[in-house]
Enzyme design. Structure first.
Site, mmCIF file in Angstrom:
data_model
loop_
_atom_site.group_PDB
_atom_site.id
_atom_site.type_symbol
_atom_site.label_atom_id
_atom_site.label_comp_id
_atom_site.label_asym_id
_atom_site.label_seq_id
_atom_site.Cartn_x
_atom_site.Cartn_y
_atom_site.Cartn_z
ATOM 1 C CB ILE A 1 26.804 -7.446 -36.237
ATOM 2 C CG1 ILE A 1 26.971 -8.449 -37.394
ATOM 3 C CG2 ILE A 1 25.564 -6.577 -36.449
ATOM 4 C CD1 ILE A 1 25.871 -9.505 -37.494
ATOM 5 C CG ASP B 1 25.888 -12.027 -18.521
ATOM 6 O OD1 ASP B 1 25.048 -11.945 -19.437
ATOM 7 O OD2 ASP B 1 26.239 -13.108 -18.011
ATOM 8 C CG ASN C 1 24.835 -6.860 -31.898
ATOM 9 O OD1 ASN C 1 24.596 -7.301 -33.012
ATOM 10 N ND2 ASN C 1 26.023 -7.034 -31.318
ATOM 11 C CE LYS D 1 10.201 -5.297 -16.692
ATOM 12 N NZ LYS D 1 9.629 -6.277 -15.804
ATOM 13 C CE1 TYR E 1 22.746 -17.277 -33.165
ATOM 14 C CE2 TYR E 1 21.831 -17.937 -35.281
ATOM 15 C CZ TYR E 1 22.442 -16.988 -34.485
ATOM 16 O OH TYR E 1 22.774 -15.755 -35.008
ATOM 17 C CE LYS F 1 20.339 -14.683 -32.686
ATOM 18 N NZ LYS F 1 20.645 -13.414 -32.009
ATOM 19 C CB THR G 1 31.053 -11.510 -37.194
ATOM 20 O OG1 THR G 1 30.374 -12.734 -36.910
ATOM 21 C CG2 THR G 1 30.137 -10.553 -37.919
HETATM 22 P P1 NAD Z 1 30.191 -11.948 -32.370
HETATM 23 O O1 NAD Z 1 30.335 -13.222 -31.611
HETATM 24 O O2 NAD Z 1 31.241 -11.612 -33.353
HETATM 25 O O3 NAD Z 1 29.965 -10.735 -31.352
HETATM 26 C C1 NAD Z 1 29.025 -10.845 -30.333
HETATM 27 C C2 NAD Z 1 29.440 -9.982 -29.171
HETATM 28 O O4 NAD Z 1 28.457 -10.165 -28.119
HETATM 29 C C3 NAD Z 1 30.795 -10.397 -28.559
HETATM 30 O O5 NAD Z 1 31.653 -9.286 -28.444
HETATM 31 C C4 NAD Z 1 30.430 -10.999 -27.219
HETATM 32 O O6 NAD Z 1 31.418 -10.810 -26.206
HETATM 33 C C5 NAD Z 1 29.137 -10.255 -26.883
HETATM 34 N N1 NAD Z 1 28.329 -10.982 -25.896
HETATM 35 C C6 NAD Z 1 28.040 -12.313 -25.872
HETATM 36 N N2 NAD Z 1 27.321 -12.599 -24.776
HETATM 37 C C7 NAD Z 1 27.145 -11.446 -24.096
HETATM 38 C C8 NAD Z 1 26.491 -11.119 -22.883
HETATM 39 N N3 NAD Z 1 25.867 -12.063 -22.153
HETATM 40 N N4 NAD Z 1 26.510 -9.829 -22.458
HETATM 41 C C9 NAD Z 1 27.137 -8.858 -23.193
HETATM 42 N N5 NAD Z 1 27.777 -9.129 -24.357
HETATM 43 C C10 NAD Z 1 27.783 -10.406 -24.806
HETATM 44 O O7 NAD Z 1 28.776 -12.042 -33.116
HETATM 45 P P2 NAD Z 1 28.204 -11.264 -34.404
HETATM 46 O O8 NAD Z 1 28.339 -12.181 -35.553
HETATM 47 O O9 NAD Z 1 28.723 -9.896 -34.459
HETATM 48 O O10 NAD Z 1 26.641 -11.267 -34.049
HETATM 49 C C11 NAD Z 1 25.974 -10.182 -33.412
HETATM 50 C C12 NAD Z 1 24.500 -10.532 -33.321
HETATM 51 O O11 NAD Z 1 23.973 -10.753 -34.646
HETATM 52 C C13 NAD Z 1 24.255 -11.827 -32.540
HETATM 53 O O12 NAD Z 1 23.055 -11.711 -31.788
HETATM 54 C C14 NAD Z 1 24.084 -12.851 -33.647
HETATM 55 O O13 NAD Z 1 23.329 -13.956 -33.231
HETATM 56 C C15 NAD Z 1 23.390 -12.048 -34.718
HETATM 57 N N6 NAD Z 1 23.572 -12.580 -36.084
HETATM 58 C C16 NAD Z 1 24.818 -12.844 -36.577
HETATM 59 C C17 NAD Z 1 24.939 -13.359 -37.863
HETATM 60 C C18 NAD Z 1 26.272 -13.688 -38.490
HETATM 61 O O14 NAD Z 1 26.301 -14.395 -39.508
HETATM 62 N N7 NAD Z 1 27.393 -13.217 -37.951
HETATM 63 C C19 NAD Z 1 23.787 -13.621 -38.641
HETATM 64 C C20 NAD Z 1 22.547 -13.335 -38.080
HETATM 65 C C21 NAD Z 1 22.436 -12.805 -36.811
#
Ligand code: NAD
Length: 250
Positions: free
Chosen positions: A17, A56, A83, A116, A149, A153, A184
């Site tokens: 995303i 991080d 994100n 923040k 999780y 959220k 994803t």
């Molecule tokens: P993903 O795992 O494909 O990508 C997440 C990215 O965040 C990764 O590249 C990872 O390296 C990075 N990341 C993780 N921890 C980190 C940190 N401490 N510092 C910097 N970067 C960090 O996930 P996604 O599916 O693209 O999800 C993106 C966001 O959307 C997340 O917060 C997820 O919870 C939320 N979300 C996802 C879904 C879904 O179905 N995919 C649904 C609702 C919400």
């Protein structure tokens, strides 16, 4: 070349995303600051003015320096998209304190820190801004296989509402997106975790079957909602979730 719309910082933008949001905001004319963990490769076609701020986002000193670097290189911060996140398919009987702490730190503490320090910078700039976080459909209605999780959220939702109430006076809107299942790498990893355990219950299929649309969303579906929330037009929308794509039965 057309004039820049401002500077957007997207965390966790190496894949999924976050990557789709970064690409979309670049297409919409924002200069882009891209964040992910060290070792994650940022790929995509972006506007010429881009900077990479690897760190991080669950660590306060790293978030502070990330925002300082964005200002040094790109000159301002107008849109903060917090994100980055992780997930784990684990219920209350199996979750450990370490797992819970990690989930809250990476999903909720990171949102607090990004909100923040972005808000401090935007107030200093004096021209408003947009702060957007990643919640989830399970941040509205929890589900048992995603215990920590879901809790993390819900926390993003609380941080979003409280920050929106305070920051409106500065012209800063604060919102979060709350999608259902989006295709994803996170979902691929969660499915693999469930398959490895040999769970009989197919959480993902059940969730898709009970959604209004009956199919999985794409990262671009979230990116288009975020693009609108980032726009000048969206100035009256704050403290809200974008509509959870798909609409799920609870
Ligand atoms: P993903 O795992 O494909 O990508 C997440 C990215 O965040 C990764 O590249 C990872 O390296 C990075 N990341 C993780 N921890 C980190 C940190 N401490 N510092 C910097 N970067 C960090 O996930 P996604 O599916 O693209 O999800 C993106 C966001 O959307 C997340 O917060 C997820 O919870 C939320 N979300 C996802 C879904 C879904 O179905 N995919 C649904 C609702 C919400």
């Amino acid at each position: 070349m057309s004039q820049s719309k401002g500077v957007a910082l997207v965390t966790g933008s190496a894949q999924g995303i976050g990557r789709a949001i970064a690409i979309r905001l670049a297409q919409d004319g924002f200069d882009l600051a891209l964040n992910d963990l060290p070792g994650k490769k940022e790929e995509g076609s972006y506007h010429p003015r881009t900077c990479i701020v690897t760190c991080d986002v669950s660590k306060e000193d790293e978030v502070k320096s990330m925002i300082d670097s964005v200002i040094d290189v790109l000159g301002s911060l107008d849109v903060m998209v917090a994100n980055a996140g992780i997930s784990a398919m684990i219920d209350i009987l199996s979750e450990t304190l370490e797992g819970w702490d990690r989930m809250m730190r990476i999903n909720a503490t990171s949102a607090f820190l990004c909100y923040k320090y972005a808000a401090i910078q935007m107030i200093k700039q004096g021209r408003g801004g947009r702060i957007i976080g990643a919640s989830s459909m399970v941040g509205i209605q929890a589900t048992s296989p995603l215990l920590s999780y879901s809790a993390s959220k819900f926390a993003v939702r609380g941080i979003t509402q409280a920050a929106a109430l305070q920051l409106g006076q500065y012209g800063i809107t604060v919102n979060s997106y709350a999608p259902g299942i989006i295709a994803t790498p996170m979902v691929v990893a969660s499915k693999a975790q469930v398959a490895k355990r040999g769970d009989k219950d197919d959480y993902f299929q059940k969730t898709i079957d009970t959604s209004a649309v009956g199919y999985v969303g794409q990262p671009e579906d979230v990116a288009s909602a975020v693009a609108y929330l980032s726009s000048k037009e969206a100035h009256f929308i704050t403290g809200k979730f974008s509509i959870p794509q798909g609409l799920y039965e609870s």
